[in-house]
Scaffold this motif. Structure first.
Motif, PDB file in Angstrom:
ATOM      1  N   ILE A 170       0.874  -1.173   0.000  1.00 53.48           N
ATOM      2  CA  ILE A 170       0.000   0.000   0.000  1.00 53.48           C
ATOM      3  C   ILE A 170       0.910   1.221   0.000  1.00 53.48           C
ATOM      4  CG2 ILE A 170      -1.698   1.297   1.327  1.00 53.48           C
ATOM      5  CD1 ILE A 170      -2.623  -1.381   2.510  1.00 53.48           C
ATOM      6  N   GLU A 171       0.737   2.101  -0.966  1.00 51.26           N
ATOM      7  CA  GLU A 171       1.599   3.274  -1.082  1.00 51.26           C
ATOM      8  C   GLU A 171       0.770   4.551  -0.982  1.00 51.26           C
ATOM      9  OE1 GLU A 171       4.024   3.111  -4.552  1.00 51.26           O
ATOM     10  OE2 GLU A 171       4.772   1.089  -4.140  1.00 51.26           O
ATOM     11  N   LEU A 172       1.253   5.503  -0.218  1.00 49.75           N
ATOM     12  CA  LEU A 172       0.577   6.801  -0.143  1.00 49.75           C
ATOM     13  C   LEU A 172       1.559   7.869   0.309  1.00 49.75           C
ATOM     14  CD1 LEU A 172       0.006   7.379   3.117  1.00 49.75           C
ATOM     15  CD2 LEU A 172      -1.774   5.705   2.747  1.00 49.75           C
ATOM     16  N   GLU A 194      11.530  11.027   2.824  1.00 46.67           N
ATOM     17  CA  GLU A 194      11.703   9.999   1.805  1.00 46.67           C
ATOM     18  C   GLU A 194      10.810   8.821   2.171  1.00 46.67           C
ATOM     19  OE1 GLU A 194      15.787   8.934   1.877  1.00 46.67           O
ATOM     20  OE2 GLU A 194      15.677   7.957   3.821  1.00 46.67           O
ATOM     21  N   ASP A 195      10.696   7.855   1.264  1.00 47.90           N
ATOM     22  CA  ASP A 195       9.851   6.696   1.529  1.00 47.90           C
ATOM     23  C   ASP A 195      10.313   5.951   2.779  1.00 47.90           C
ATOM     24  OD1 ASP A 195       8.203   7.085  -0.603  1.00 47.90           O
ATOM     25  OD2 ASP A 195       9.112   5.565  -1.888  1.00 47.90           O
ATOM     26  N   VAL A 196       9.371   5.587   3.625  1.00 43.52           N
ATOM     27  CA  VAL A 196       9.633   4.678   4.733  1.00 43.52           C
ATOM     28  C   VAL A 196       8.671   3.506   4.605  1.00 43.52           C
ATOM     29  CG1 VAL A 196      10.501   6.472   6.272  1.00 43.52           C
ATOM     30  CG2 VAL A 196       8.063   5.888   6.301  1.00 43.52           C
ATOM     31  N   GLU A 197       9.054   2.372   5.175  1.00 40.57           N
ATOM     32  CA  GLU A 197       8.252   1.168   5.060  1.00 40.57           C
ATOM     33  C   GLU A 197       7.827   0.661   6.428  1.00 40.57           C
ATOM     34  OE1 GLU A 197      10.415  -1.715   2.825  1.00 40.57           O
ATOM     35  OE2 GLU A 197      10.445  -0.510   0.985  1.00 40.57           O
ATOM     36  N   LEU A 198       6.594   0.179   6.473  1.00 39.72           N
ATOM     37  CA  LEU A 198       6.050  -0.438   7.671  1.00 39.72           C
ATOM     38  C   LEU A 198       5.545  -1.815   7.265  1.00 39.72           C
ATOM     39  CD1 LEU A 198       4.943  -0.461  10.601  1.00 39.72           C
ATOM     40  CD2 LEU A 198       2.903   0.715   9.728  1.00 39.72           C
ATOM     41  N   ILE A 221       3.312  -1.250   4.051  1.00 38.26           N
ATOM     42  CA  ILE A 221       2.801   0.099   3.798  1.00 38.26           C
ATOM     43  C   ILE A 221       3.997   1.008   3.566  1.00 38.26           C
ATOM     44  CG2 ILE A 221       1.463   2.043   4.679  1.00 38.26           C
ATOM     45  CD1 ILE A 221       0.922  -1.231   6.347  1.00 38.26           C
ATOM     46  N   VAL A 222       4.033   1.652   2.411  1.00 38.35           N
ATOM     47  CA  VAL A 222       5.116   2.568   2.053  1.00 38.35           C
ATOM     48  C   VAL A 222       4.531   3.978   2.016  1.00 38.35           C
ATOM     49  CG1 VAL A 222       6.861   3.167   0.339  1.00 38.35           C
ATOM     50  CG2 VAL A 222       6.189   0.770   0.645  1.00 38.35           C
TER      51      VAL A 222
END
Length: 227
Positions: free
Chosen positions: A44-46, A121-125, A147-148
């Motif tokens: 999931i990207e937002l 910047e992009d982080v990921e969970l 989730i990004v």
């Protein structure tokens, strides 16, 4: 005829094997992220850039039950895969005791993402469904979800040359914020709107510019080409 019989038996075996992947064993219950199956996306990207007026976003993730429905809301467990998560704990909030609804086979996990200065910047969970006293675990390939997210300030992809020429003029951060505030709820999906709907959003922004004397960061009057 024998050839067709063998092919039919082979097809039945494939179906049975596929069903076994999500079939409960010995009456146990399992959960999996149906969001992955339905969307086909790996993550999931937002971006908070698309919601500039919000400091928190609620993410809803579809989940599905394998096994008979519970008669009462039932607590399940979702944990963070720490070694594959780059988001800081200040950037997200999981429900303490999420529950799966009574008498249903599908439900939604809701979590909050929080905007901070660290999201440049992009982080990921990465989340994982974990077993507890009610659920034996999950289903292979659907037990984790990523989730990004970020807060990178940039021009929306839909702000194309045509949008610039006909509706909104040159992109500026101030104009984008004003459009989100005054253009109507549908602004956040501006790129999916038809020309009449895009025109209405731009006209609302134009009215706000005239009513409130909106300005750019350099103090010059904000302008749009729509008329």
């Amino acid at each position: 005829m024998k050839q067709y019989i063998l092919l039919s038996l082979f097809a039945l075996c494939l179906v049975a094997c596929s069903e076994d992947e999500i079939k409960p064993y010995h009456g146990e219950h399992y959960l999996f992220f149906s969001e992955l199956m339905e969307s086909g996306d790996e993550a999931i990207e937002l971006s908070f850039n698309n919601y500039p007026l919000d400091d928190e976003l609620t993410v809803k993730i579809g989940m599905r039950l394998v096994g008979s429905p519970f008669e009462t809301p039932t607590v399940y467990k979702v944990g963070v895969v720490a070694d594959k998560t780059t988001a800081q704990s200040e950037n997200y909030e999981l429900p303490i005791n999420p529950t799966f609804g009574a008498n249903v086979a599908e439900d939604v996990l809701e979590l909050k993402l929080k905007k901070t200065e660290s999201l440049k910047e992009d982080v990921e969970l990465l989340l994982r469904i974990e077993p507890n006293e009610h659920f034996a675990g999950s289903v292979k390939n659907y037990e984790t979800i990523k989730i990004v997210f970020n807060n990178v300030q940039s021009k929306p992809l839909w702000w194309t040359k045509d949008v610039e020429t006909v509706y909104l003029g040159a992109y500026t951060r101030e104009k984008y914020l004003a459009l989100v505030e005054y253009g109507g709820e549908e602004v956040l999906r501006f790129g999916e709107l038809n020309s009449a709907e895009q025109r209405q959003c731009a006209l609302r922004l134009k009215d706000a510019i005239e009513k409130y004397g909106l300005e750019e960061a350099n103090g010059k009057p904000m302008t749009v080409p729509i008329y």
